[in-house]
Scaffold this active site. Structure first.
Site, PDB file in Angstrom:
ATOM      1  N   ASN A 156       6.618 -44.944  62.016  1.00  0.00           N
ATOM      2  CA  ASN A 156       5.544 -44.699  62.902  1.00  0.00           C
ATOM      3  C   ASN A 156       6.001 -43.670  64.123  1.00  0.00           C
ATOM      4  O   ASN A 156       6.695 -44.009  65.046  1.00  0.00           O
ATOM      5  CB  ASN A 156       5.458 -46.247  63.771  1.00  0.00           C
ATOM      6  CG  ASN A 156       4.165 -46.065  64.555  1.00  0.00           C
ATOM      7  OD1 ASN A 156       3.465 -44.957  64.790  1.00  0.00           O
ATOM      8  ND2 ASN A 156       3.693 -47.314  64.999  1.00  0.00           N
ATOM      9  N   LYS A 195       9.022 -45.182  65.774  1.00  0.00           N
ATOM     10  CA  LYS A 195       9.556 -46.641  65.321  1.00  0.00           C
ATOM     11  C   LYS A 195       9.799 -46.527  63.632  1.00  0.00           C
ATOM     12  O   LYS A 195       9.103 -45.803  63.024  1.00  0.00           O
ATOM     13  CB  LYS A 195       8.648 -47.603  65.621  1.00  0.00           C
ATOM     14  CG  LYS A 195       8.305 -47.645  67.249  1.00  0.00           C
ATOM     15  CD  LYS A 195       6.906 -48.642  67.237  1.00  0.00           C
ATOM     16  CE  LYS A 195       6.565 -48.933  68.721  1.00  0.00           C
ATOM     17  NZ  LYS A 195       5.482 -49.705  68.788  1.00  0.00           N
ATOM     18  N   ARG A 241       2.721 -44.620  59.355  1.00  0.00           N
ATOM     19  CA  ARG A 241       1.429 -45.088  59.963  1.00  0.00           C
ATOM     20  C   ARG A 241       0.665 -43.659  60.693  1.00  0.00           C
ATOM     21  O   ARG A 241       1.328 -43.120  61.478  1.00  0.00           O
ATOM     22  CB  ARG A 241       1.739 -46.102  60.970  1.00  0.00           C
ATOM     23  CG  ARG A 241       0.556 -46.431  61.984  1.00  0.00           C
ATOM     24  CD  ARG A 241       0.790 -46.755  63.500  1.00  0.00           C
ATOM     25  NE  ARG A 241      -0.257 -46.992  64.364  1.00  0.00           N
ATOM     26  CZ  ARG A 241      -0.393 -46.923  65.576  1.00  0.00           C
ATOM     27  NH1 ARG A 241       0.570 -46.390  66.207  1.00  0.00           N
ATOM     28  NH2 ARG A 241      -1.416 -47.331  66.212  1.00  0.00           N
ATOM     29  N   HIS A 276      -6.322 -50.141  65.520  1.00  0.00           N
ATOM     30  CA  HIS A 276      -5.731 -51.114  64.915  1.00  0.00           C
ATOM     31  C   HIS A 276      -6.076 -51.863  63.765  1.00  0.00           C
ATOM     32  O   HIS A 276      -5.963 -53.171  63.588  1.00  0.00           O
ATOM     33  CB  HIS A 276      -5.888 -52.233  66.174  1.00  0.00           C
ATOM     34  CG  HIS A 276      -5.302 -51.920  67.523  1.00  0.00           C
ATOM     35  ND1 HIS A 276      -5.887 -52.241  68.663  1.00  0.00           N
ATOM     36  CD2 HIS A 276      -4.096 -51.445  68.027  1.00  0.00           C
ATOM     37  CE1 HIS A 276      -5.301 -51.922  69.573  1.00  0.00           C
ATOM     38  NE2 HIS A 276      -4.206 -51.707  69.273  1.00  0.00           N
ATOM     39  N   HIS A 278      -7.022 -58.332  68.879  1.00  0.00           N
ATOM     40  CA  HIS A 278      -5.722 -57.749  69.058  1.00  0.00           C
ATOM     41  C   HIS A 278      -5.617 -57.303  70.475  1.00  0.00           C
ATOM     42  O   HIS A 278      -6.189 -56.254  70.840  1.00  0.00           O
ATOM     43  CB  HIS A 278      -5.450 -56.414  68.207  1.00  0.00           C
ATOM     44  CG  HIS A 278      -4.273 -56.034  68.275  1.00  0.00           C
ATOM     45  ND1 HIS A 278      -3.332 -56.064  67.086  1.00  0.00           N
ATOM     46  CD2 HIS A 278      -3.661 -55.005  69.368  1.00  0.00           C
ATOM     47  CE1 HIS A 278      -2.159 -55.373  67.430  1.00  0.00           C
ATOM     48  NE2 HIS A 278      -2.541 -54.718  68.877  1.00  0.00           N
ATOM     49  N   GLY A 309      -2.432 -51.866  74.270  1.00  0.00           N
ATOM     50  CA  GLY A 309      -3.730 -51.476  73.654  1.00  0.00           C
ATOM     51  C   GLY A 309      -4.279 -52.555  73.309  1.00  0.00           C
ATOM     52  O   GLY A 309      -3.668 -53.500  72.668  1.00  0.00           O
ATOM     53  N   ARG A 324      -5.506 -48.509  80.181  1.00  0.00           N
ATOM     54  CA  ARG A 324      -6.675 -47.866  79.793  1.00  0.00           C
ATOM     55  C   ARG A 324      -7.953 -48.536  80.581  1.00  0.00           C
ATOM     56  O   ARG A 324      -7.671 -49.822  80.607  1.00  0.00           O
ATOM     57  CB  ARG A 324      -6.845 -47.701  78.299  1.00  0.00           C
ATOM     58  CG  ARG A 324      -5.763 -46.678  77.714  1.00  0.00           C
ATOM     59  CD  ARG A 324      -6.229 -46.704  76.293  1.00  0.00           C
ATOM     60  NE  ARG A 324      -5.017 -46.257  75.531  1.00  0.00           N
ATOM     61  CZ  ARG A 324      -4.461 -46.697  74.629  1.00  0.00           C
ATOM     62  NH1 ARG A 324      -5.035 -47.693  73.860  1.00  0.00           N
ATOM     63  NH2 ARG A 324      -3.432 -46.062  73.802  1.00  0.00           N
ATOM     64  N   GLU A 366       1.752 -55.157  61.020  1.00  0.00           N
ATOM     65  CA  GLU A 366       1.368 -53.906  60.643  1.00  0.00           C
ATOM     66  C   GLU A 366       2.201 -53.121  59.550  1.00  0.00           C
ATOM     67  O   GLU A 366       1.871 -52.526  58.611  1.00  0.00           O
ATOM     68  CB  GLU A 366       1.000 -53.124  61.867  1.00  0.00           C
ATOM     69  CG  GLU A 366       0.072 -53.782  62.772  1.00  0.00           C
ATOM     70  CD  GLU A 366      -0.303 -52.659  63.943  1.00  0.00           C
ATOM     71  OE1 GLU A 366      -0.963 -51.992  64.124  1.00  0.00           O
ATOM     72  OE2 GLU A 366       0.385 -53.237  64.921  1.00  0.00           O
TER      73      GLU A 366
END
Length: 397
Positions: A10, A17, A90, A179, A207, A211, A240, A385
């Site tokens: 990712n 990651k 990802r 997501h 989720h 985020g 955000r 994920e």
């Protein structure tokens, strides 16, 4: 297939990651993180067989390239050199082009880069990670799993904005949602827990992390979601703003704010951080609230109220409701936030089981509330994920 291990990558704008996932069990054999890329503080850390290792990344070489070449050495050191069957990446944005996982070739890579306008921080970084991984693991097949793909089943009435149609036809401006791998995973797990076919299940997947997004899932398919053209839309998040009147942007620019200042504020200085004036971390918000901090209390109330509002509105696209699913770092672990959201849903008949809610944390799943009115439950399911990326990569093999 004797080996079922997939290297999952990712790649973010300043981070990378990685994990080696058993695509059958979902277990992470290794997990790691490279962070602060592009700065003198760049570092890599990983966990293998219960032991954590950390090292600095001091190199003039591209940090993403260095991290993946270092991964090659580590994979051999860990004994997985001949056990990996694929690399799964990802990728944040697949636009309308990618509706499912794809095997990466030069045309796919070019299309991911072409979509950079829609995800300028993420897609170029994802492409960098892919190029580095192809160089490092030239024999292994590589796959791209898109955050947006699960939401490509949304009907036009859900993804179309109330704007001039030229903005969609010329620039692709519409609701995409993100997501997707998380909402996909927890909805499948929820169906198993309810002993039902996922194609006959309807869920509202929540989720909640730094985020955050809500997804309405009807008969196994995403039919609406709170994030929009970008991940800035929908719920208030760690930094955000979530939804706001677009007229505010014009107002601030007339006051002399630059475009960069406006979007820096909306993306990085709003949400929990902006409202509380204190922190973007939900744990810090709860701690400060207990100590009487008014800004933290307000941030908690705004966040939980908005989540409950979205949940209530997402009954509209569903035929029925089987479960509300809480996932993500906050959704899986924060007892006070889940309790407050459920208390805001009292008109829908949800009654919290306080003991079960306290038990369903720190990796544990479970049913935490029931509604006789809707014949539905609320549950907690830890997301995975990386498992989805590994599974879908192996399926395409």
């Amino acid at each position: 297939m004797s080996n079922s291990f997939v290297l999952v990558i990712n790649s973010g704008s300043s981070s990378l990651k990685f994990a080696i996932i058993d695509s059958v069990t979902g277990d992470a054999m290794v997990s790691g993180l490279g962070e602060c890329f592009g700065t003198p503080q760049a570092s890599m850390s990983w966990k293998f067989e219960g032991n954590k290792t950390e090292e600095a990344v001091n190199t003039s070489e591209n940090h993403h390239q260095y991290a993946i070449s270092r991964l090659v050495d580590l994979v051999e050191q860990w004994g997985y050199n001949d056990k990996l069957v694929a690399v799964g990446h990802r990728i944040v944005h697949g636009g309308e082009k990618f509706t499912s996982t794809v095997r990466i070739d030069q045309s796919v890579l070019a299309e991911i880069e072409n979509l950079a306008d829609l995800a300028p921080l993420h897609n170029p970084a994802g492409a960098t990670g892919i190029r580095a991984a192809i160089t490092a693991f030239p024999v292994l097949p590589q796959f791209a799993v898109f955050d947006t793909a699960f939401h490509q089943t949304m009907p036009k009435k859900a993804f179309t904005g109330g704007i001039a149609k030229e903005l969609y036809t010329e620039y692709g401006i519409r609701r995409y949602g993100f997501h997707g791998t998380s909402h996909y995973y927890v909805s499948r797990e929820a169906a198993k827990m309810l002993s039902k076919d996922v194609n006959e299940c309807s869920f509202i997947s929540v989720h909640l992390g730094n985020g955050a997004s809500v997804c309405a899932i009807n008969n196994g398919n995403s039919v609406d979601t709170s994030m929009g053209f970008t991940p800035l839309a929908g719920l208030m998040m760690g930094t955000r703003s979530g939804d706001l009147d677009p007229g505010i942007i014009e107002f601030l620019m007339k006051k002399g704010w630059s475009q960069e200042q406006v979007f820096e504020t909306l993306n990085k200085k709003s949400g929990f951080l902006g409202v509380s004036g204190l922190t973007s971390d939900a744990r810090g918000i709860l701690e400060a609230m207990e100590n009487g901090h008014e800004g933290a209390k307000l941030a908690f109330e705004v966040f939980t109220y908005r989540v409950a509002k979205f949940i209530g509105s997402y009954l509209i696209p569903l035929d029925h409701l089987d479960a509300i699913i809480f996932t993500g770092g906050i959704g899986e672990n924060s007892l006070p936030i889940r309790s407050e959201i459920l208390s805001n849903l009292k008109l829908l008949g949800f009654i919290e089981d306080k003991t079960a809610n306290a038990d369903a944390r720190f990796g544990a799943s479970g049913t935490i509330a029931t509604s006789e009115l809707l014949n539905a439950v609320a549950m907690v399911i830890p997301t995975n994920e990386e498992f989805v990326i590994a599974q879908q990569s192996v399926e395409l093999l």
